[in-house]
Structures are given as C-alpha cells and as structure tokens.
Design an enzyme around this catalytic site. Structure first.
Site, PDB file in Angstrom:
ATOM      1  CB  CYS A 191      -0.953   0.009   1.187  1.00 32.20           C
ATOM      2  SG  CYS A 191      -0.181  -0.448   2.721  1.00 32.20           S
ATOM      3  N   GLY A 207      -0.055   0.010  -4.906  1.00 34.88           N
ATOM      4  CA  GLY A 207      -1.267  -0.747  -4.625  1.00 34.88           C
ATOM      5  C   GLY A 207      -2.287  -0.535  -5.707  1.00 34.88           C
ATOM      6  CG  ASN A 252       3.288   1.304   3.554  1.00 40.48           C
ATOM      7  OD1 ASN A 252       3.177   0.114   3.264  1.00 40.48           O
ATOM      8  ND2 ASN A 252       4.317   2.042   3.163  1.00 40.48           N
ATOM      9  N   GLY A 253       2.341  -1.079   6.007  1.00 42.13           N
ATOM     10  CA  GLY A 253       3.184  -1.925   6.835  1.00 42.13           C
ATOM     11  C   GLY A 253       2.454  -3.175   7.269  1.00 42.13           C
ATOM     12  CE1 TYR A 308       9.237  -3.903  -9.532  1.00 35.68           C
ATOM     13  CE2 TYR A 308       8.144  -4.439  -7.459  1.00 35.68           C
ATOM     14  CZ  TYR A 308       8.109  -4.301  -8.840  1.00 35.68           C
ATOM     15  OH  TYR A 308       6.950  -4.566  -9.520  1.00 35.68           O
TER      16      TYR A 308
END
Length: 485
Positions: free
Chosen positions: A16, A42, A117-118, A257
C-alpha cells in the site's frame, strides 16, 4: 476483483501507499492526485476519508484510483480541508471492500480514520486478547487491531491512547490518522516503511514517497523520522518522539524496486541508486556479451548502470505494450503464457544471433525469468545471461510486503546453479549483499547493526515475529494471509 498479470505476479509488491493533507480546501481532490502518483504501491483498491469540521466522510472502492476518484460527484461527497487516502494490494487472502482503507470507527472521543502502510507482526496475539475482552472485528486487516487498542486504552487523551496502542504493536507501520482534533502521521521506531512530509502553501502533506509531493506541486520538507509522531492541528505543527531511540532499519527493497525511480529517499535519487547497483553488478559479475537488455520497466535503471560500467551497448530488446490492462489476462497456465507476448515482446531483429545480458531487479518465483529466457531463445539469441540487481530473495517479509511463502521462493529451493537450470539461462548471477550496500554508499553490510532491513535476503529480521513464533499455520492464514498494508 482479483487482477492478474503474467509478469507482475512474479514480483514482490508493496501492499500500500498513503497520502494525507491538512489545511486546504477540497482536500480530497488533492489526495486523489497524490494517490495517482502512488498507484504503483497498490492497484487493487483505493479509499479516501475527509473531515469537514463536523463529520467524517469516506469513499472506498475496488480497482484503481482512476475511475473511482476522478469523478466530481465522488469528490463532492468528500468535503473538508483535511483528508487522507490509501492504495492497496491484497495478499493471497481476501480481496474485499471491508479491508479497503482508510478504516474508520466512532470512538468515545469522536471519529477516527486510519491509513496504514506496513504489517503488525503480533496482530494475531493482540486480536485474540482484544476479542476476549469484547472487541468485535469488522475486517481481517491487522490495521483494525490499532483501532481497537486505541478504543480500549485506559489513558484519557486521544493522543495518549494512540501512543499507548503503538507501544503494544510490533512490526512495521507508517500511519496517517485523522481525528476531530487534527491529523497524526507517524513511523515505527525502526522506520521500516517510508513516510515524508511536504508543504503546499499553508497546507501540510504526508505521503509514502516524494514523487506524490511532486505531482501535487508540493515542496518536500523532510522525512518523518523513525519513531516520530507529527501532529497537525490547524496551523499548529508539533513533533513528539515517545519511543526509546533505536538504530533505524528502513526497507532496502525500496531502493531495489518498490519506490518510483523519480522519488528521493534519504537525500538519494532512487534512479541514481539503481544505476549504481547495476554498475556494482557489472563489477562483480562481468560477462562477454553483445547487448545489455533490461526487463521492462523495473530493470531499466540497473541495466543502464551495468551497460555504462561494462561498456556493452544498452538496447531495448524487450518491447512493452502499455495498453494491456491488468484485468485482461485471466488465470490458467496456457492463456497466461500467451499473455506474456501480449504485454512484452522480443525485439527479434535486434536479438537474433547476439549474446545478450538480461537485467532484472529480482527473482521471486522464477516463472517470469523462465518466460523471458524462453522468449529470447525463440527470438534467436545465441547466449542468454541473466544478471539480477539484488541478492537472492530467500526469505519472506512480514513487514508489509506481499511475499510468497518461503517454499515458493526460487532462491529458497535452489542454489544459483539450480536457479540457472530452472530458468534455462546460460549463466545467472546476483549482486552481493555487500555490493548492494556499496551502491547505497556504505563500505559493506555491518553484521551487528546493518543500516537497512534486508531480511528478505539475509533472514535477519529486525523485530520479533510473535505471530510466526506462536501460531499454527491454520491460525496464521486468517490474519497474515489476509492482511493489508
């Protein structure tokens, strides 16, 4: 709706991205633009919550930001000068609207919206305790654990409740929270997941990457520090650090990436770092060849670096079509194989009779690499050498990255020789872990306190993994397989 892609399903995926703004009219419209810039983090669902000074408004939808938040009627339903948004990948579990963020709850202190996020690595243990105490969960998201911890905290102020909740969680988080009192943005003490802060006029913006600030015309101010909470209440901005200081361990795969190449992290250009990784890869793993060919699009910066270091010409030997939607290719090995050429096709006239070096950012399951090598063979390449701009991915991530179970990681099943045979290449080589750190400006990887979280390569996890240590595979499935970023 699940989406598939014959190339992207063999990549590690950030689950996300988050974006929040406080202090501007039509805040939701600005958030929608920011989420467009974070779409790569996402692509299965998106959501925006806003606050108009009286009540919260939320719209969540499956699919891309475009088509859901580029309509005036949707944005008009999200009034207010404070808003936060989220783009999401699901993992191998449920893709459902109930898991799309921001999540919202009415607490005793008022509305509470959160974008995360995580991944919380002790979420299952916390959930079991909360359920015993009467909490009722509406999603399968580990993010909802934070909401219940805030709701059940015995502290008086909302900020103290929030800090109390964060002190109970393990793992990785970058959070943007909205309350009637204001906006809170924070990172976990190790800073595993990224979060930056910007300014646009009098408004304050938080985002997962600097590129989102660029897109909305905001000025980058600084990164939110690991373990820091930034509280925005109208014109007042303050920072607190309620956790004991520890050496940060940001995710190294952001450089490899995840982040867009036009983003900046720790004052470094992601694009420049990826070129440096490619140059280091050429130093460590040279090969006699005629062409350097990137695997589009993520392998391109590293391929440029490899070509410049080696002196071998860089060429576009694989042409990518940008007009194939992610939902076009449906599951099924035969159709998926045909779908490869629909999106990526060999530049046959260039490749025939040549010794080529294919540059990619990583190998996960190996299925993509196998298909690309086969494509090069069919195009008449004389030799095919694969070079990877990261070390072998041998371990799963439990910090907010969609990683296959370890048994499905090619590097966990084979050594480099076995991997070479699997993908049918003439040779295969990876940049070393020390080489990756050198490309990031370090002398080498420090064994005791490495600067980054590199657990996917080394198995050196920087936090405890309570749920993994304590739970059976059946229990893990319900939470870990259905977690959101």
């Amino acid at each position: 709706m699940r989406t598939t892609n014959p190339f992207d399903d063999d990549k590690l995926r950030e689950e996300c991205g988050v974006f929040g703004v406080s202090g501007t009219d039509s805040a939701a419209a600005l958030v929608a633009l920011g989420l467009h810039a974070l779409q790569h983090r996402g692509q299965e669902a998106a959501g925006i919550s806003s606050y108009d000074g009286v009540q919260f408004h939320t719209h969540r939808a499956m699919g891309h930001v475009a088509g859901n938040f580029d309509r005036d009627d949707i944005i008009r339903q999200l009034p207010g000068n404070v808003a936060a948004g989220h783009v999401r990948y699901s993992t191998t579990g449920e893709t459902a609207l109930r898991n799309v963020q921001p999540l919202y709850a009415d607490l005793a202190s008022g509305g509470f919206a959160i974008a995360h996020n995580g991944n919380i690595s002790n979420a299952m243990r916390l959930k079991r305790d909360l359920v015993r105490r009467g909490s009722i969960f509406q999603s399968t998201s580990d993010t909802e654990v934070i909401i219940h911890l805030v709701a059940t905290s015995s502290y008086r102020s909302l900020l103290d409740k929030f800090i109390d909740a964060l002190r109970q969680v393990e793992g990785a988080y970058s959070l943007i929270c909205m309350t009637p009192e204001g906006m809170i943005a924070c990172r976990d003490p190790l800073g595993i997941r990224p979060l930056v802060m910007g300014r646009l006029g009098d408004s304050v913006i938080f985002a997962s990457e600097t590129v989102a600030l660029d897109v909305v015309g905001a000025e980058f101010v600084r990164a939110v520090d690991p373990g820091e909470l930034v509280i925005v209440q109208g014109d007042d901005i303050r920072s607190i650090r309620p956790f004991a200081p520890v050496a940060p361990r940001p995710c190294i795969f952001e450089y490899v990436y995840f982040s867009r190449p036009d983003s900046i992290a720790e004052d470094r250009s992601i694009y420049s770092v990826r070129k440096a990784i490619g140059a280091q890869l050429a130093i460590e793993n040279p090969v006699e060849a005629d062409l350097i060919i990137p695997v589009p699009d993520s392998g391109t910066p590293a391929a440029i670096g490899y070509a410049q270091q080696s002196g071998i010409p860089f060429e576009l030997g694989i042409i990518r079509s940008h007009y194939v939607g992610r939902t076009f290719i449906q599951p099924g090995d035969k159709v998926r194989h045909l779908g490869v050429k629909l999106k990526h096709n060999a530049n046959r006239a260039l490749i025939k009779g040549k010794r080529v070096v294919l540059i990619d950012d990583s190998i996960v399951r190996g299925t993509t690499s196998l298909k690309i090598v086969e494509m090069m063979r069919e195009a008449g390449a004389a030799e095919i050498h694969m070079r990877i701009a990261s070390p072998p991915t041998r371990h799963s991530c439990f910090y907010g990255v969609d990683t296959p179970e370890r048994a499905k990681l090619l590097a966990a099943k084979f050594d480099v020789s076995g991997m070479t045979d699997f993908i049918h290449a003439d040779s295969l080589a990876f940049v070393s872990i020390d080489g990756l750190y050198k490309a990031l400006g370090e002398a080498s990887r420090a064994e005791i306190r490495p600067k980054y979280c590199d657990a996917c390569f080394t198995g050196d996890y920087p936090t405890t993994l309570t749920d993994q240590d304590e739970s059976s595979p059946v229990e893990q499935f319900s939470m870990l397989e259905e977690r959101v970023g």
